[in-house]
Design an enzyme around this catalytic site. Structure first.
Site, PDB file in Angstrom:
ATOM      1  CG  HIS A  17      -1.933  -1.011   1.345  1.00  0.00           C
ATOM      2  ND1 HIS A  17      -2.132  -1.774   2.462  1.00  0.00           N
ATOM      3  CD2 HIS A  17      -2.861  -1.430   0.438  1.00  0.00           C
ATOM      4  CE1 HIS A  17      -3.147  -2.606   2.261  1.00  0.00           C
ATOM      5  NE2 HIS A  17      -3.601  -2.432   1.036  1.00  0.00           N
ATOM      6  CE  LYS A  41     -13.539  -6.076   1.368  1.00  0.00           C
ATOM      7  NZ  LYS A  41     -12.410  -5.437   0.685  1.00  0.00           N
ATOM      8  NE  ARG A  90      -2.807  -7.102  -4.502  1.00  0.00           N
ATOM      9  CZ  ARG A  90      -3.615  -7.351  -3.500  1.00  0.00           C
ATOM     10  NH1 ARG A  90      -3.119  -7.745  -2.352  1.00  0.00           N
ATOM     11  NH2 ARG A  90      -4.918  -7.251  -3.635  1.00  0.00           N
ATOM     12  CB  SER A 128      -4.331  -6.659   4.389  1.00  0.00           C
ATOM     13  OG  SER A 128      -3.979  -5.390   3.934  1.00  0.00           O
TER      14      SER A 128
HETATM   15  P1  ADP Z   1      -9.950  -3.345  -0.345  1.00  0.00           P
HETATM   16  O1  ADP Z   1     -10.656  -3.979   0.801  1.00  0.00           O
HETATM   17  O2  ADP Z   1     -10.590  -2.104  -0.852  1.00  0.00           O
HETATM   18  O3  ADP Z   1      -9.546  -4.272  -1.459  1.00  0.00           O
HETATM   19  P2  ADP Z   1      -7.200  -3.267   0.487  1.00  0.00           P
HETATM   20  O4  ADP Z   1      -6.715  -2.544   1.675  1.00  0.00           O
HETATM   21  O5  ADP Z   1      -7.082  -4.747   0.475  1.00  0.00           O
HETATM   22  O6  ADP Z   1      -8.670  -2.766   0.326  1.00  0.00           O
HETATM   23  O7  ADP Z   1      -6.503  -2.700  -0.821  1.00  0.00           O
HETATM   24  C1  ADP Z   1      -6.648  -1.377  -1.237  1.00  0.00           C
HETATM   25  C2  ADP Z   1      -6.089  -1.238  -2.628  1.00  0.00           C
HETATM   26  O8  ADP Z   1      -4.704  -1.491  -2.602  1.00  0.00           O
HETATM   27  C3  ADP Z   1      -6.662  -2.214  -3.653  1.00  0.00           C
HETATM   28  O9  ADP Z   1      -6.725  -1.562  -4.905  1.00  0.00           O
HETATM   29  C4  ADP Z   1      -5.651  -3.332  -3.695  1.00  0.00           C
HETATM   30  O10 ADP Z   1      -5.659  -3.993  -4.955  1.00  0.00           O
HETATM   31  C5  ADP Z   1      -4.377  -2.534  -3.488  1.00  0.00           C
HETATM   32  N1  ADP Z   1      -3.291  -3.331  -2.893  1.00  0.00           N
HETATM   33  C6  ADP Z   1      -3.337  -4.145  -1.829  1.00  0.00           C
HETATM   34  N2  ADP Z   1      -2.136  -4.706  -1.591  1.00  0.00           N
HETATM   35  C7  ADP Z   1      -1.295  -4.216  -2.541  1.00  0.00           C
HETATM   36  C8  ADP Z   1       0.068  -4.433  -2.869  1.00  0.00           C
HETATM   37  N3  ADP Z   1       0.841  -5.294  -2.203  1.00  0.00           N
HETATM   38  N4  ADP Z   1       0.570  -3.759  -3.907  1.00  0.00           N
HETATM   39  C9  ADP Z   1      -0.211  -2.917  -4.636  1.00  0.00           C
HETATM   40  N5  ADP Z   1      -1.495  -2.679  -4.395  1.00  0.00           N
HETATM   41  C10 ADP Z   1      -2.044  -3.325  -3.369  1.00  0.00           C
END
Ligand code: ADP
Length: 162
Positions: A17, A41, A90, A128
């Site tokens: 992130h 979630k 990703r 995450s």
């Molecule tokens: P959500 O519940 O909205 O998917 P996340 O916190 O899991 O929220 O992810 C937020 C955004 O960041 C999403 O667009 C996800 O694809 C992206 N994301 C999560 N992990 C990574 C990573 N390791 N590298 C790049 N983008 C990521």
């Protein structure tokens, strides 16, 4: 240059992130990292805990701020006068859901544009969910999250039955 919103659950914030946040901060005047309540979630961390972790991580970035929101993203974007939504991609596995979400958001508000950013390749496997799983089993997550997030995970799992 417009204001961008980077929305997500951030449960918890990872280095992946952060990589996206730093890239977006170079492209936009202002980046708002928007922590979604994401009640459905059943997040491990409360909204307040997730927001605090993001706030601390972006403290050093001049044009980045953290905020929390609930409800529709496009409505939040309109309230904050943001024209761009940033999402991270990703792998191909992210594509279908992200594509659907972006097109739905465009239907709801055609003035908000979604852009996708790819993290450094070392972070493409990072999520995450995986970080939580490793931490829950007592593994070392120091390479995947900022120090204060690692400490928060340790505290959380110390107070929870395995
Ligand atoms: P959500 O519940 O909205 O998917 P996340 O916190 O899991 O929220 O992810 C937020 C955004 O960041 C999403 O667009 C996800 O694809 C992206 N994301 C999560 N992990 C990574 C990573 N390791 N590298 C790049 N983008 C990521």
């Amino acid at each position: 240059m417009p204001t961008a919103i980077y929305p997500g659950s951030f449960d918890p914030l990872t280095n992946g992130h952060l990589d996206v946040i730093e890239r977006a901060a170079k492209l936009f005047d202002r980046v708002i990292v928007a922590v979604a309540k994401s009640e459905s979630k059943q997040p491990l961390f409360t909204l307040e805990e997730r927001l605090k972790m993001v706030e601390r991580a972006v403290r050093g970035l001049r044009n980045v701020e953290a905020d929390a929101f609930e409800g529709l993203l496009v409505e939040y974007a309109a309230r904050r006068r943001a024209q761009v939504v940033v999402r991270g991609l990703r792998a191909v596995s992210d594509f279908e859901f992200e594509f659907q979400l972006a097109l739905m958001n465009r239907k709801l508000n055609h003035q908000v544009e979604t852009i996708f950013m790819m993290p450094k390749d070392a972070y493409t496997f990072l999520s995450s969910r995986i970080v939580k799983e490793i931490a829950r089993l007592g593994g070392n997550v120091s390479a995947f999250v900022p120090r204060h997030v690692e400490a928060a995970l340790r505290r959380k799992f110390a107070s929870q039955p395995a």
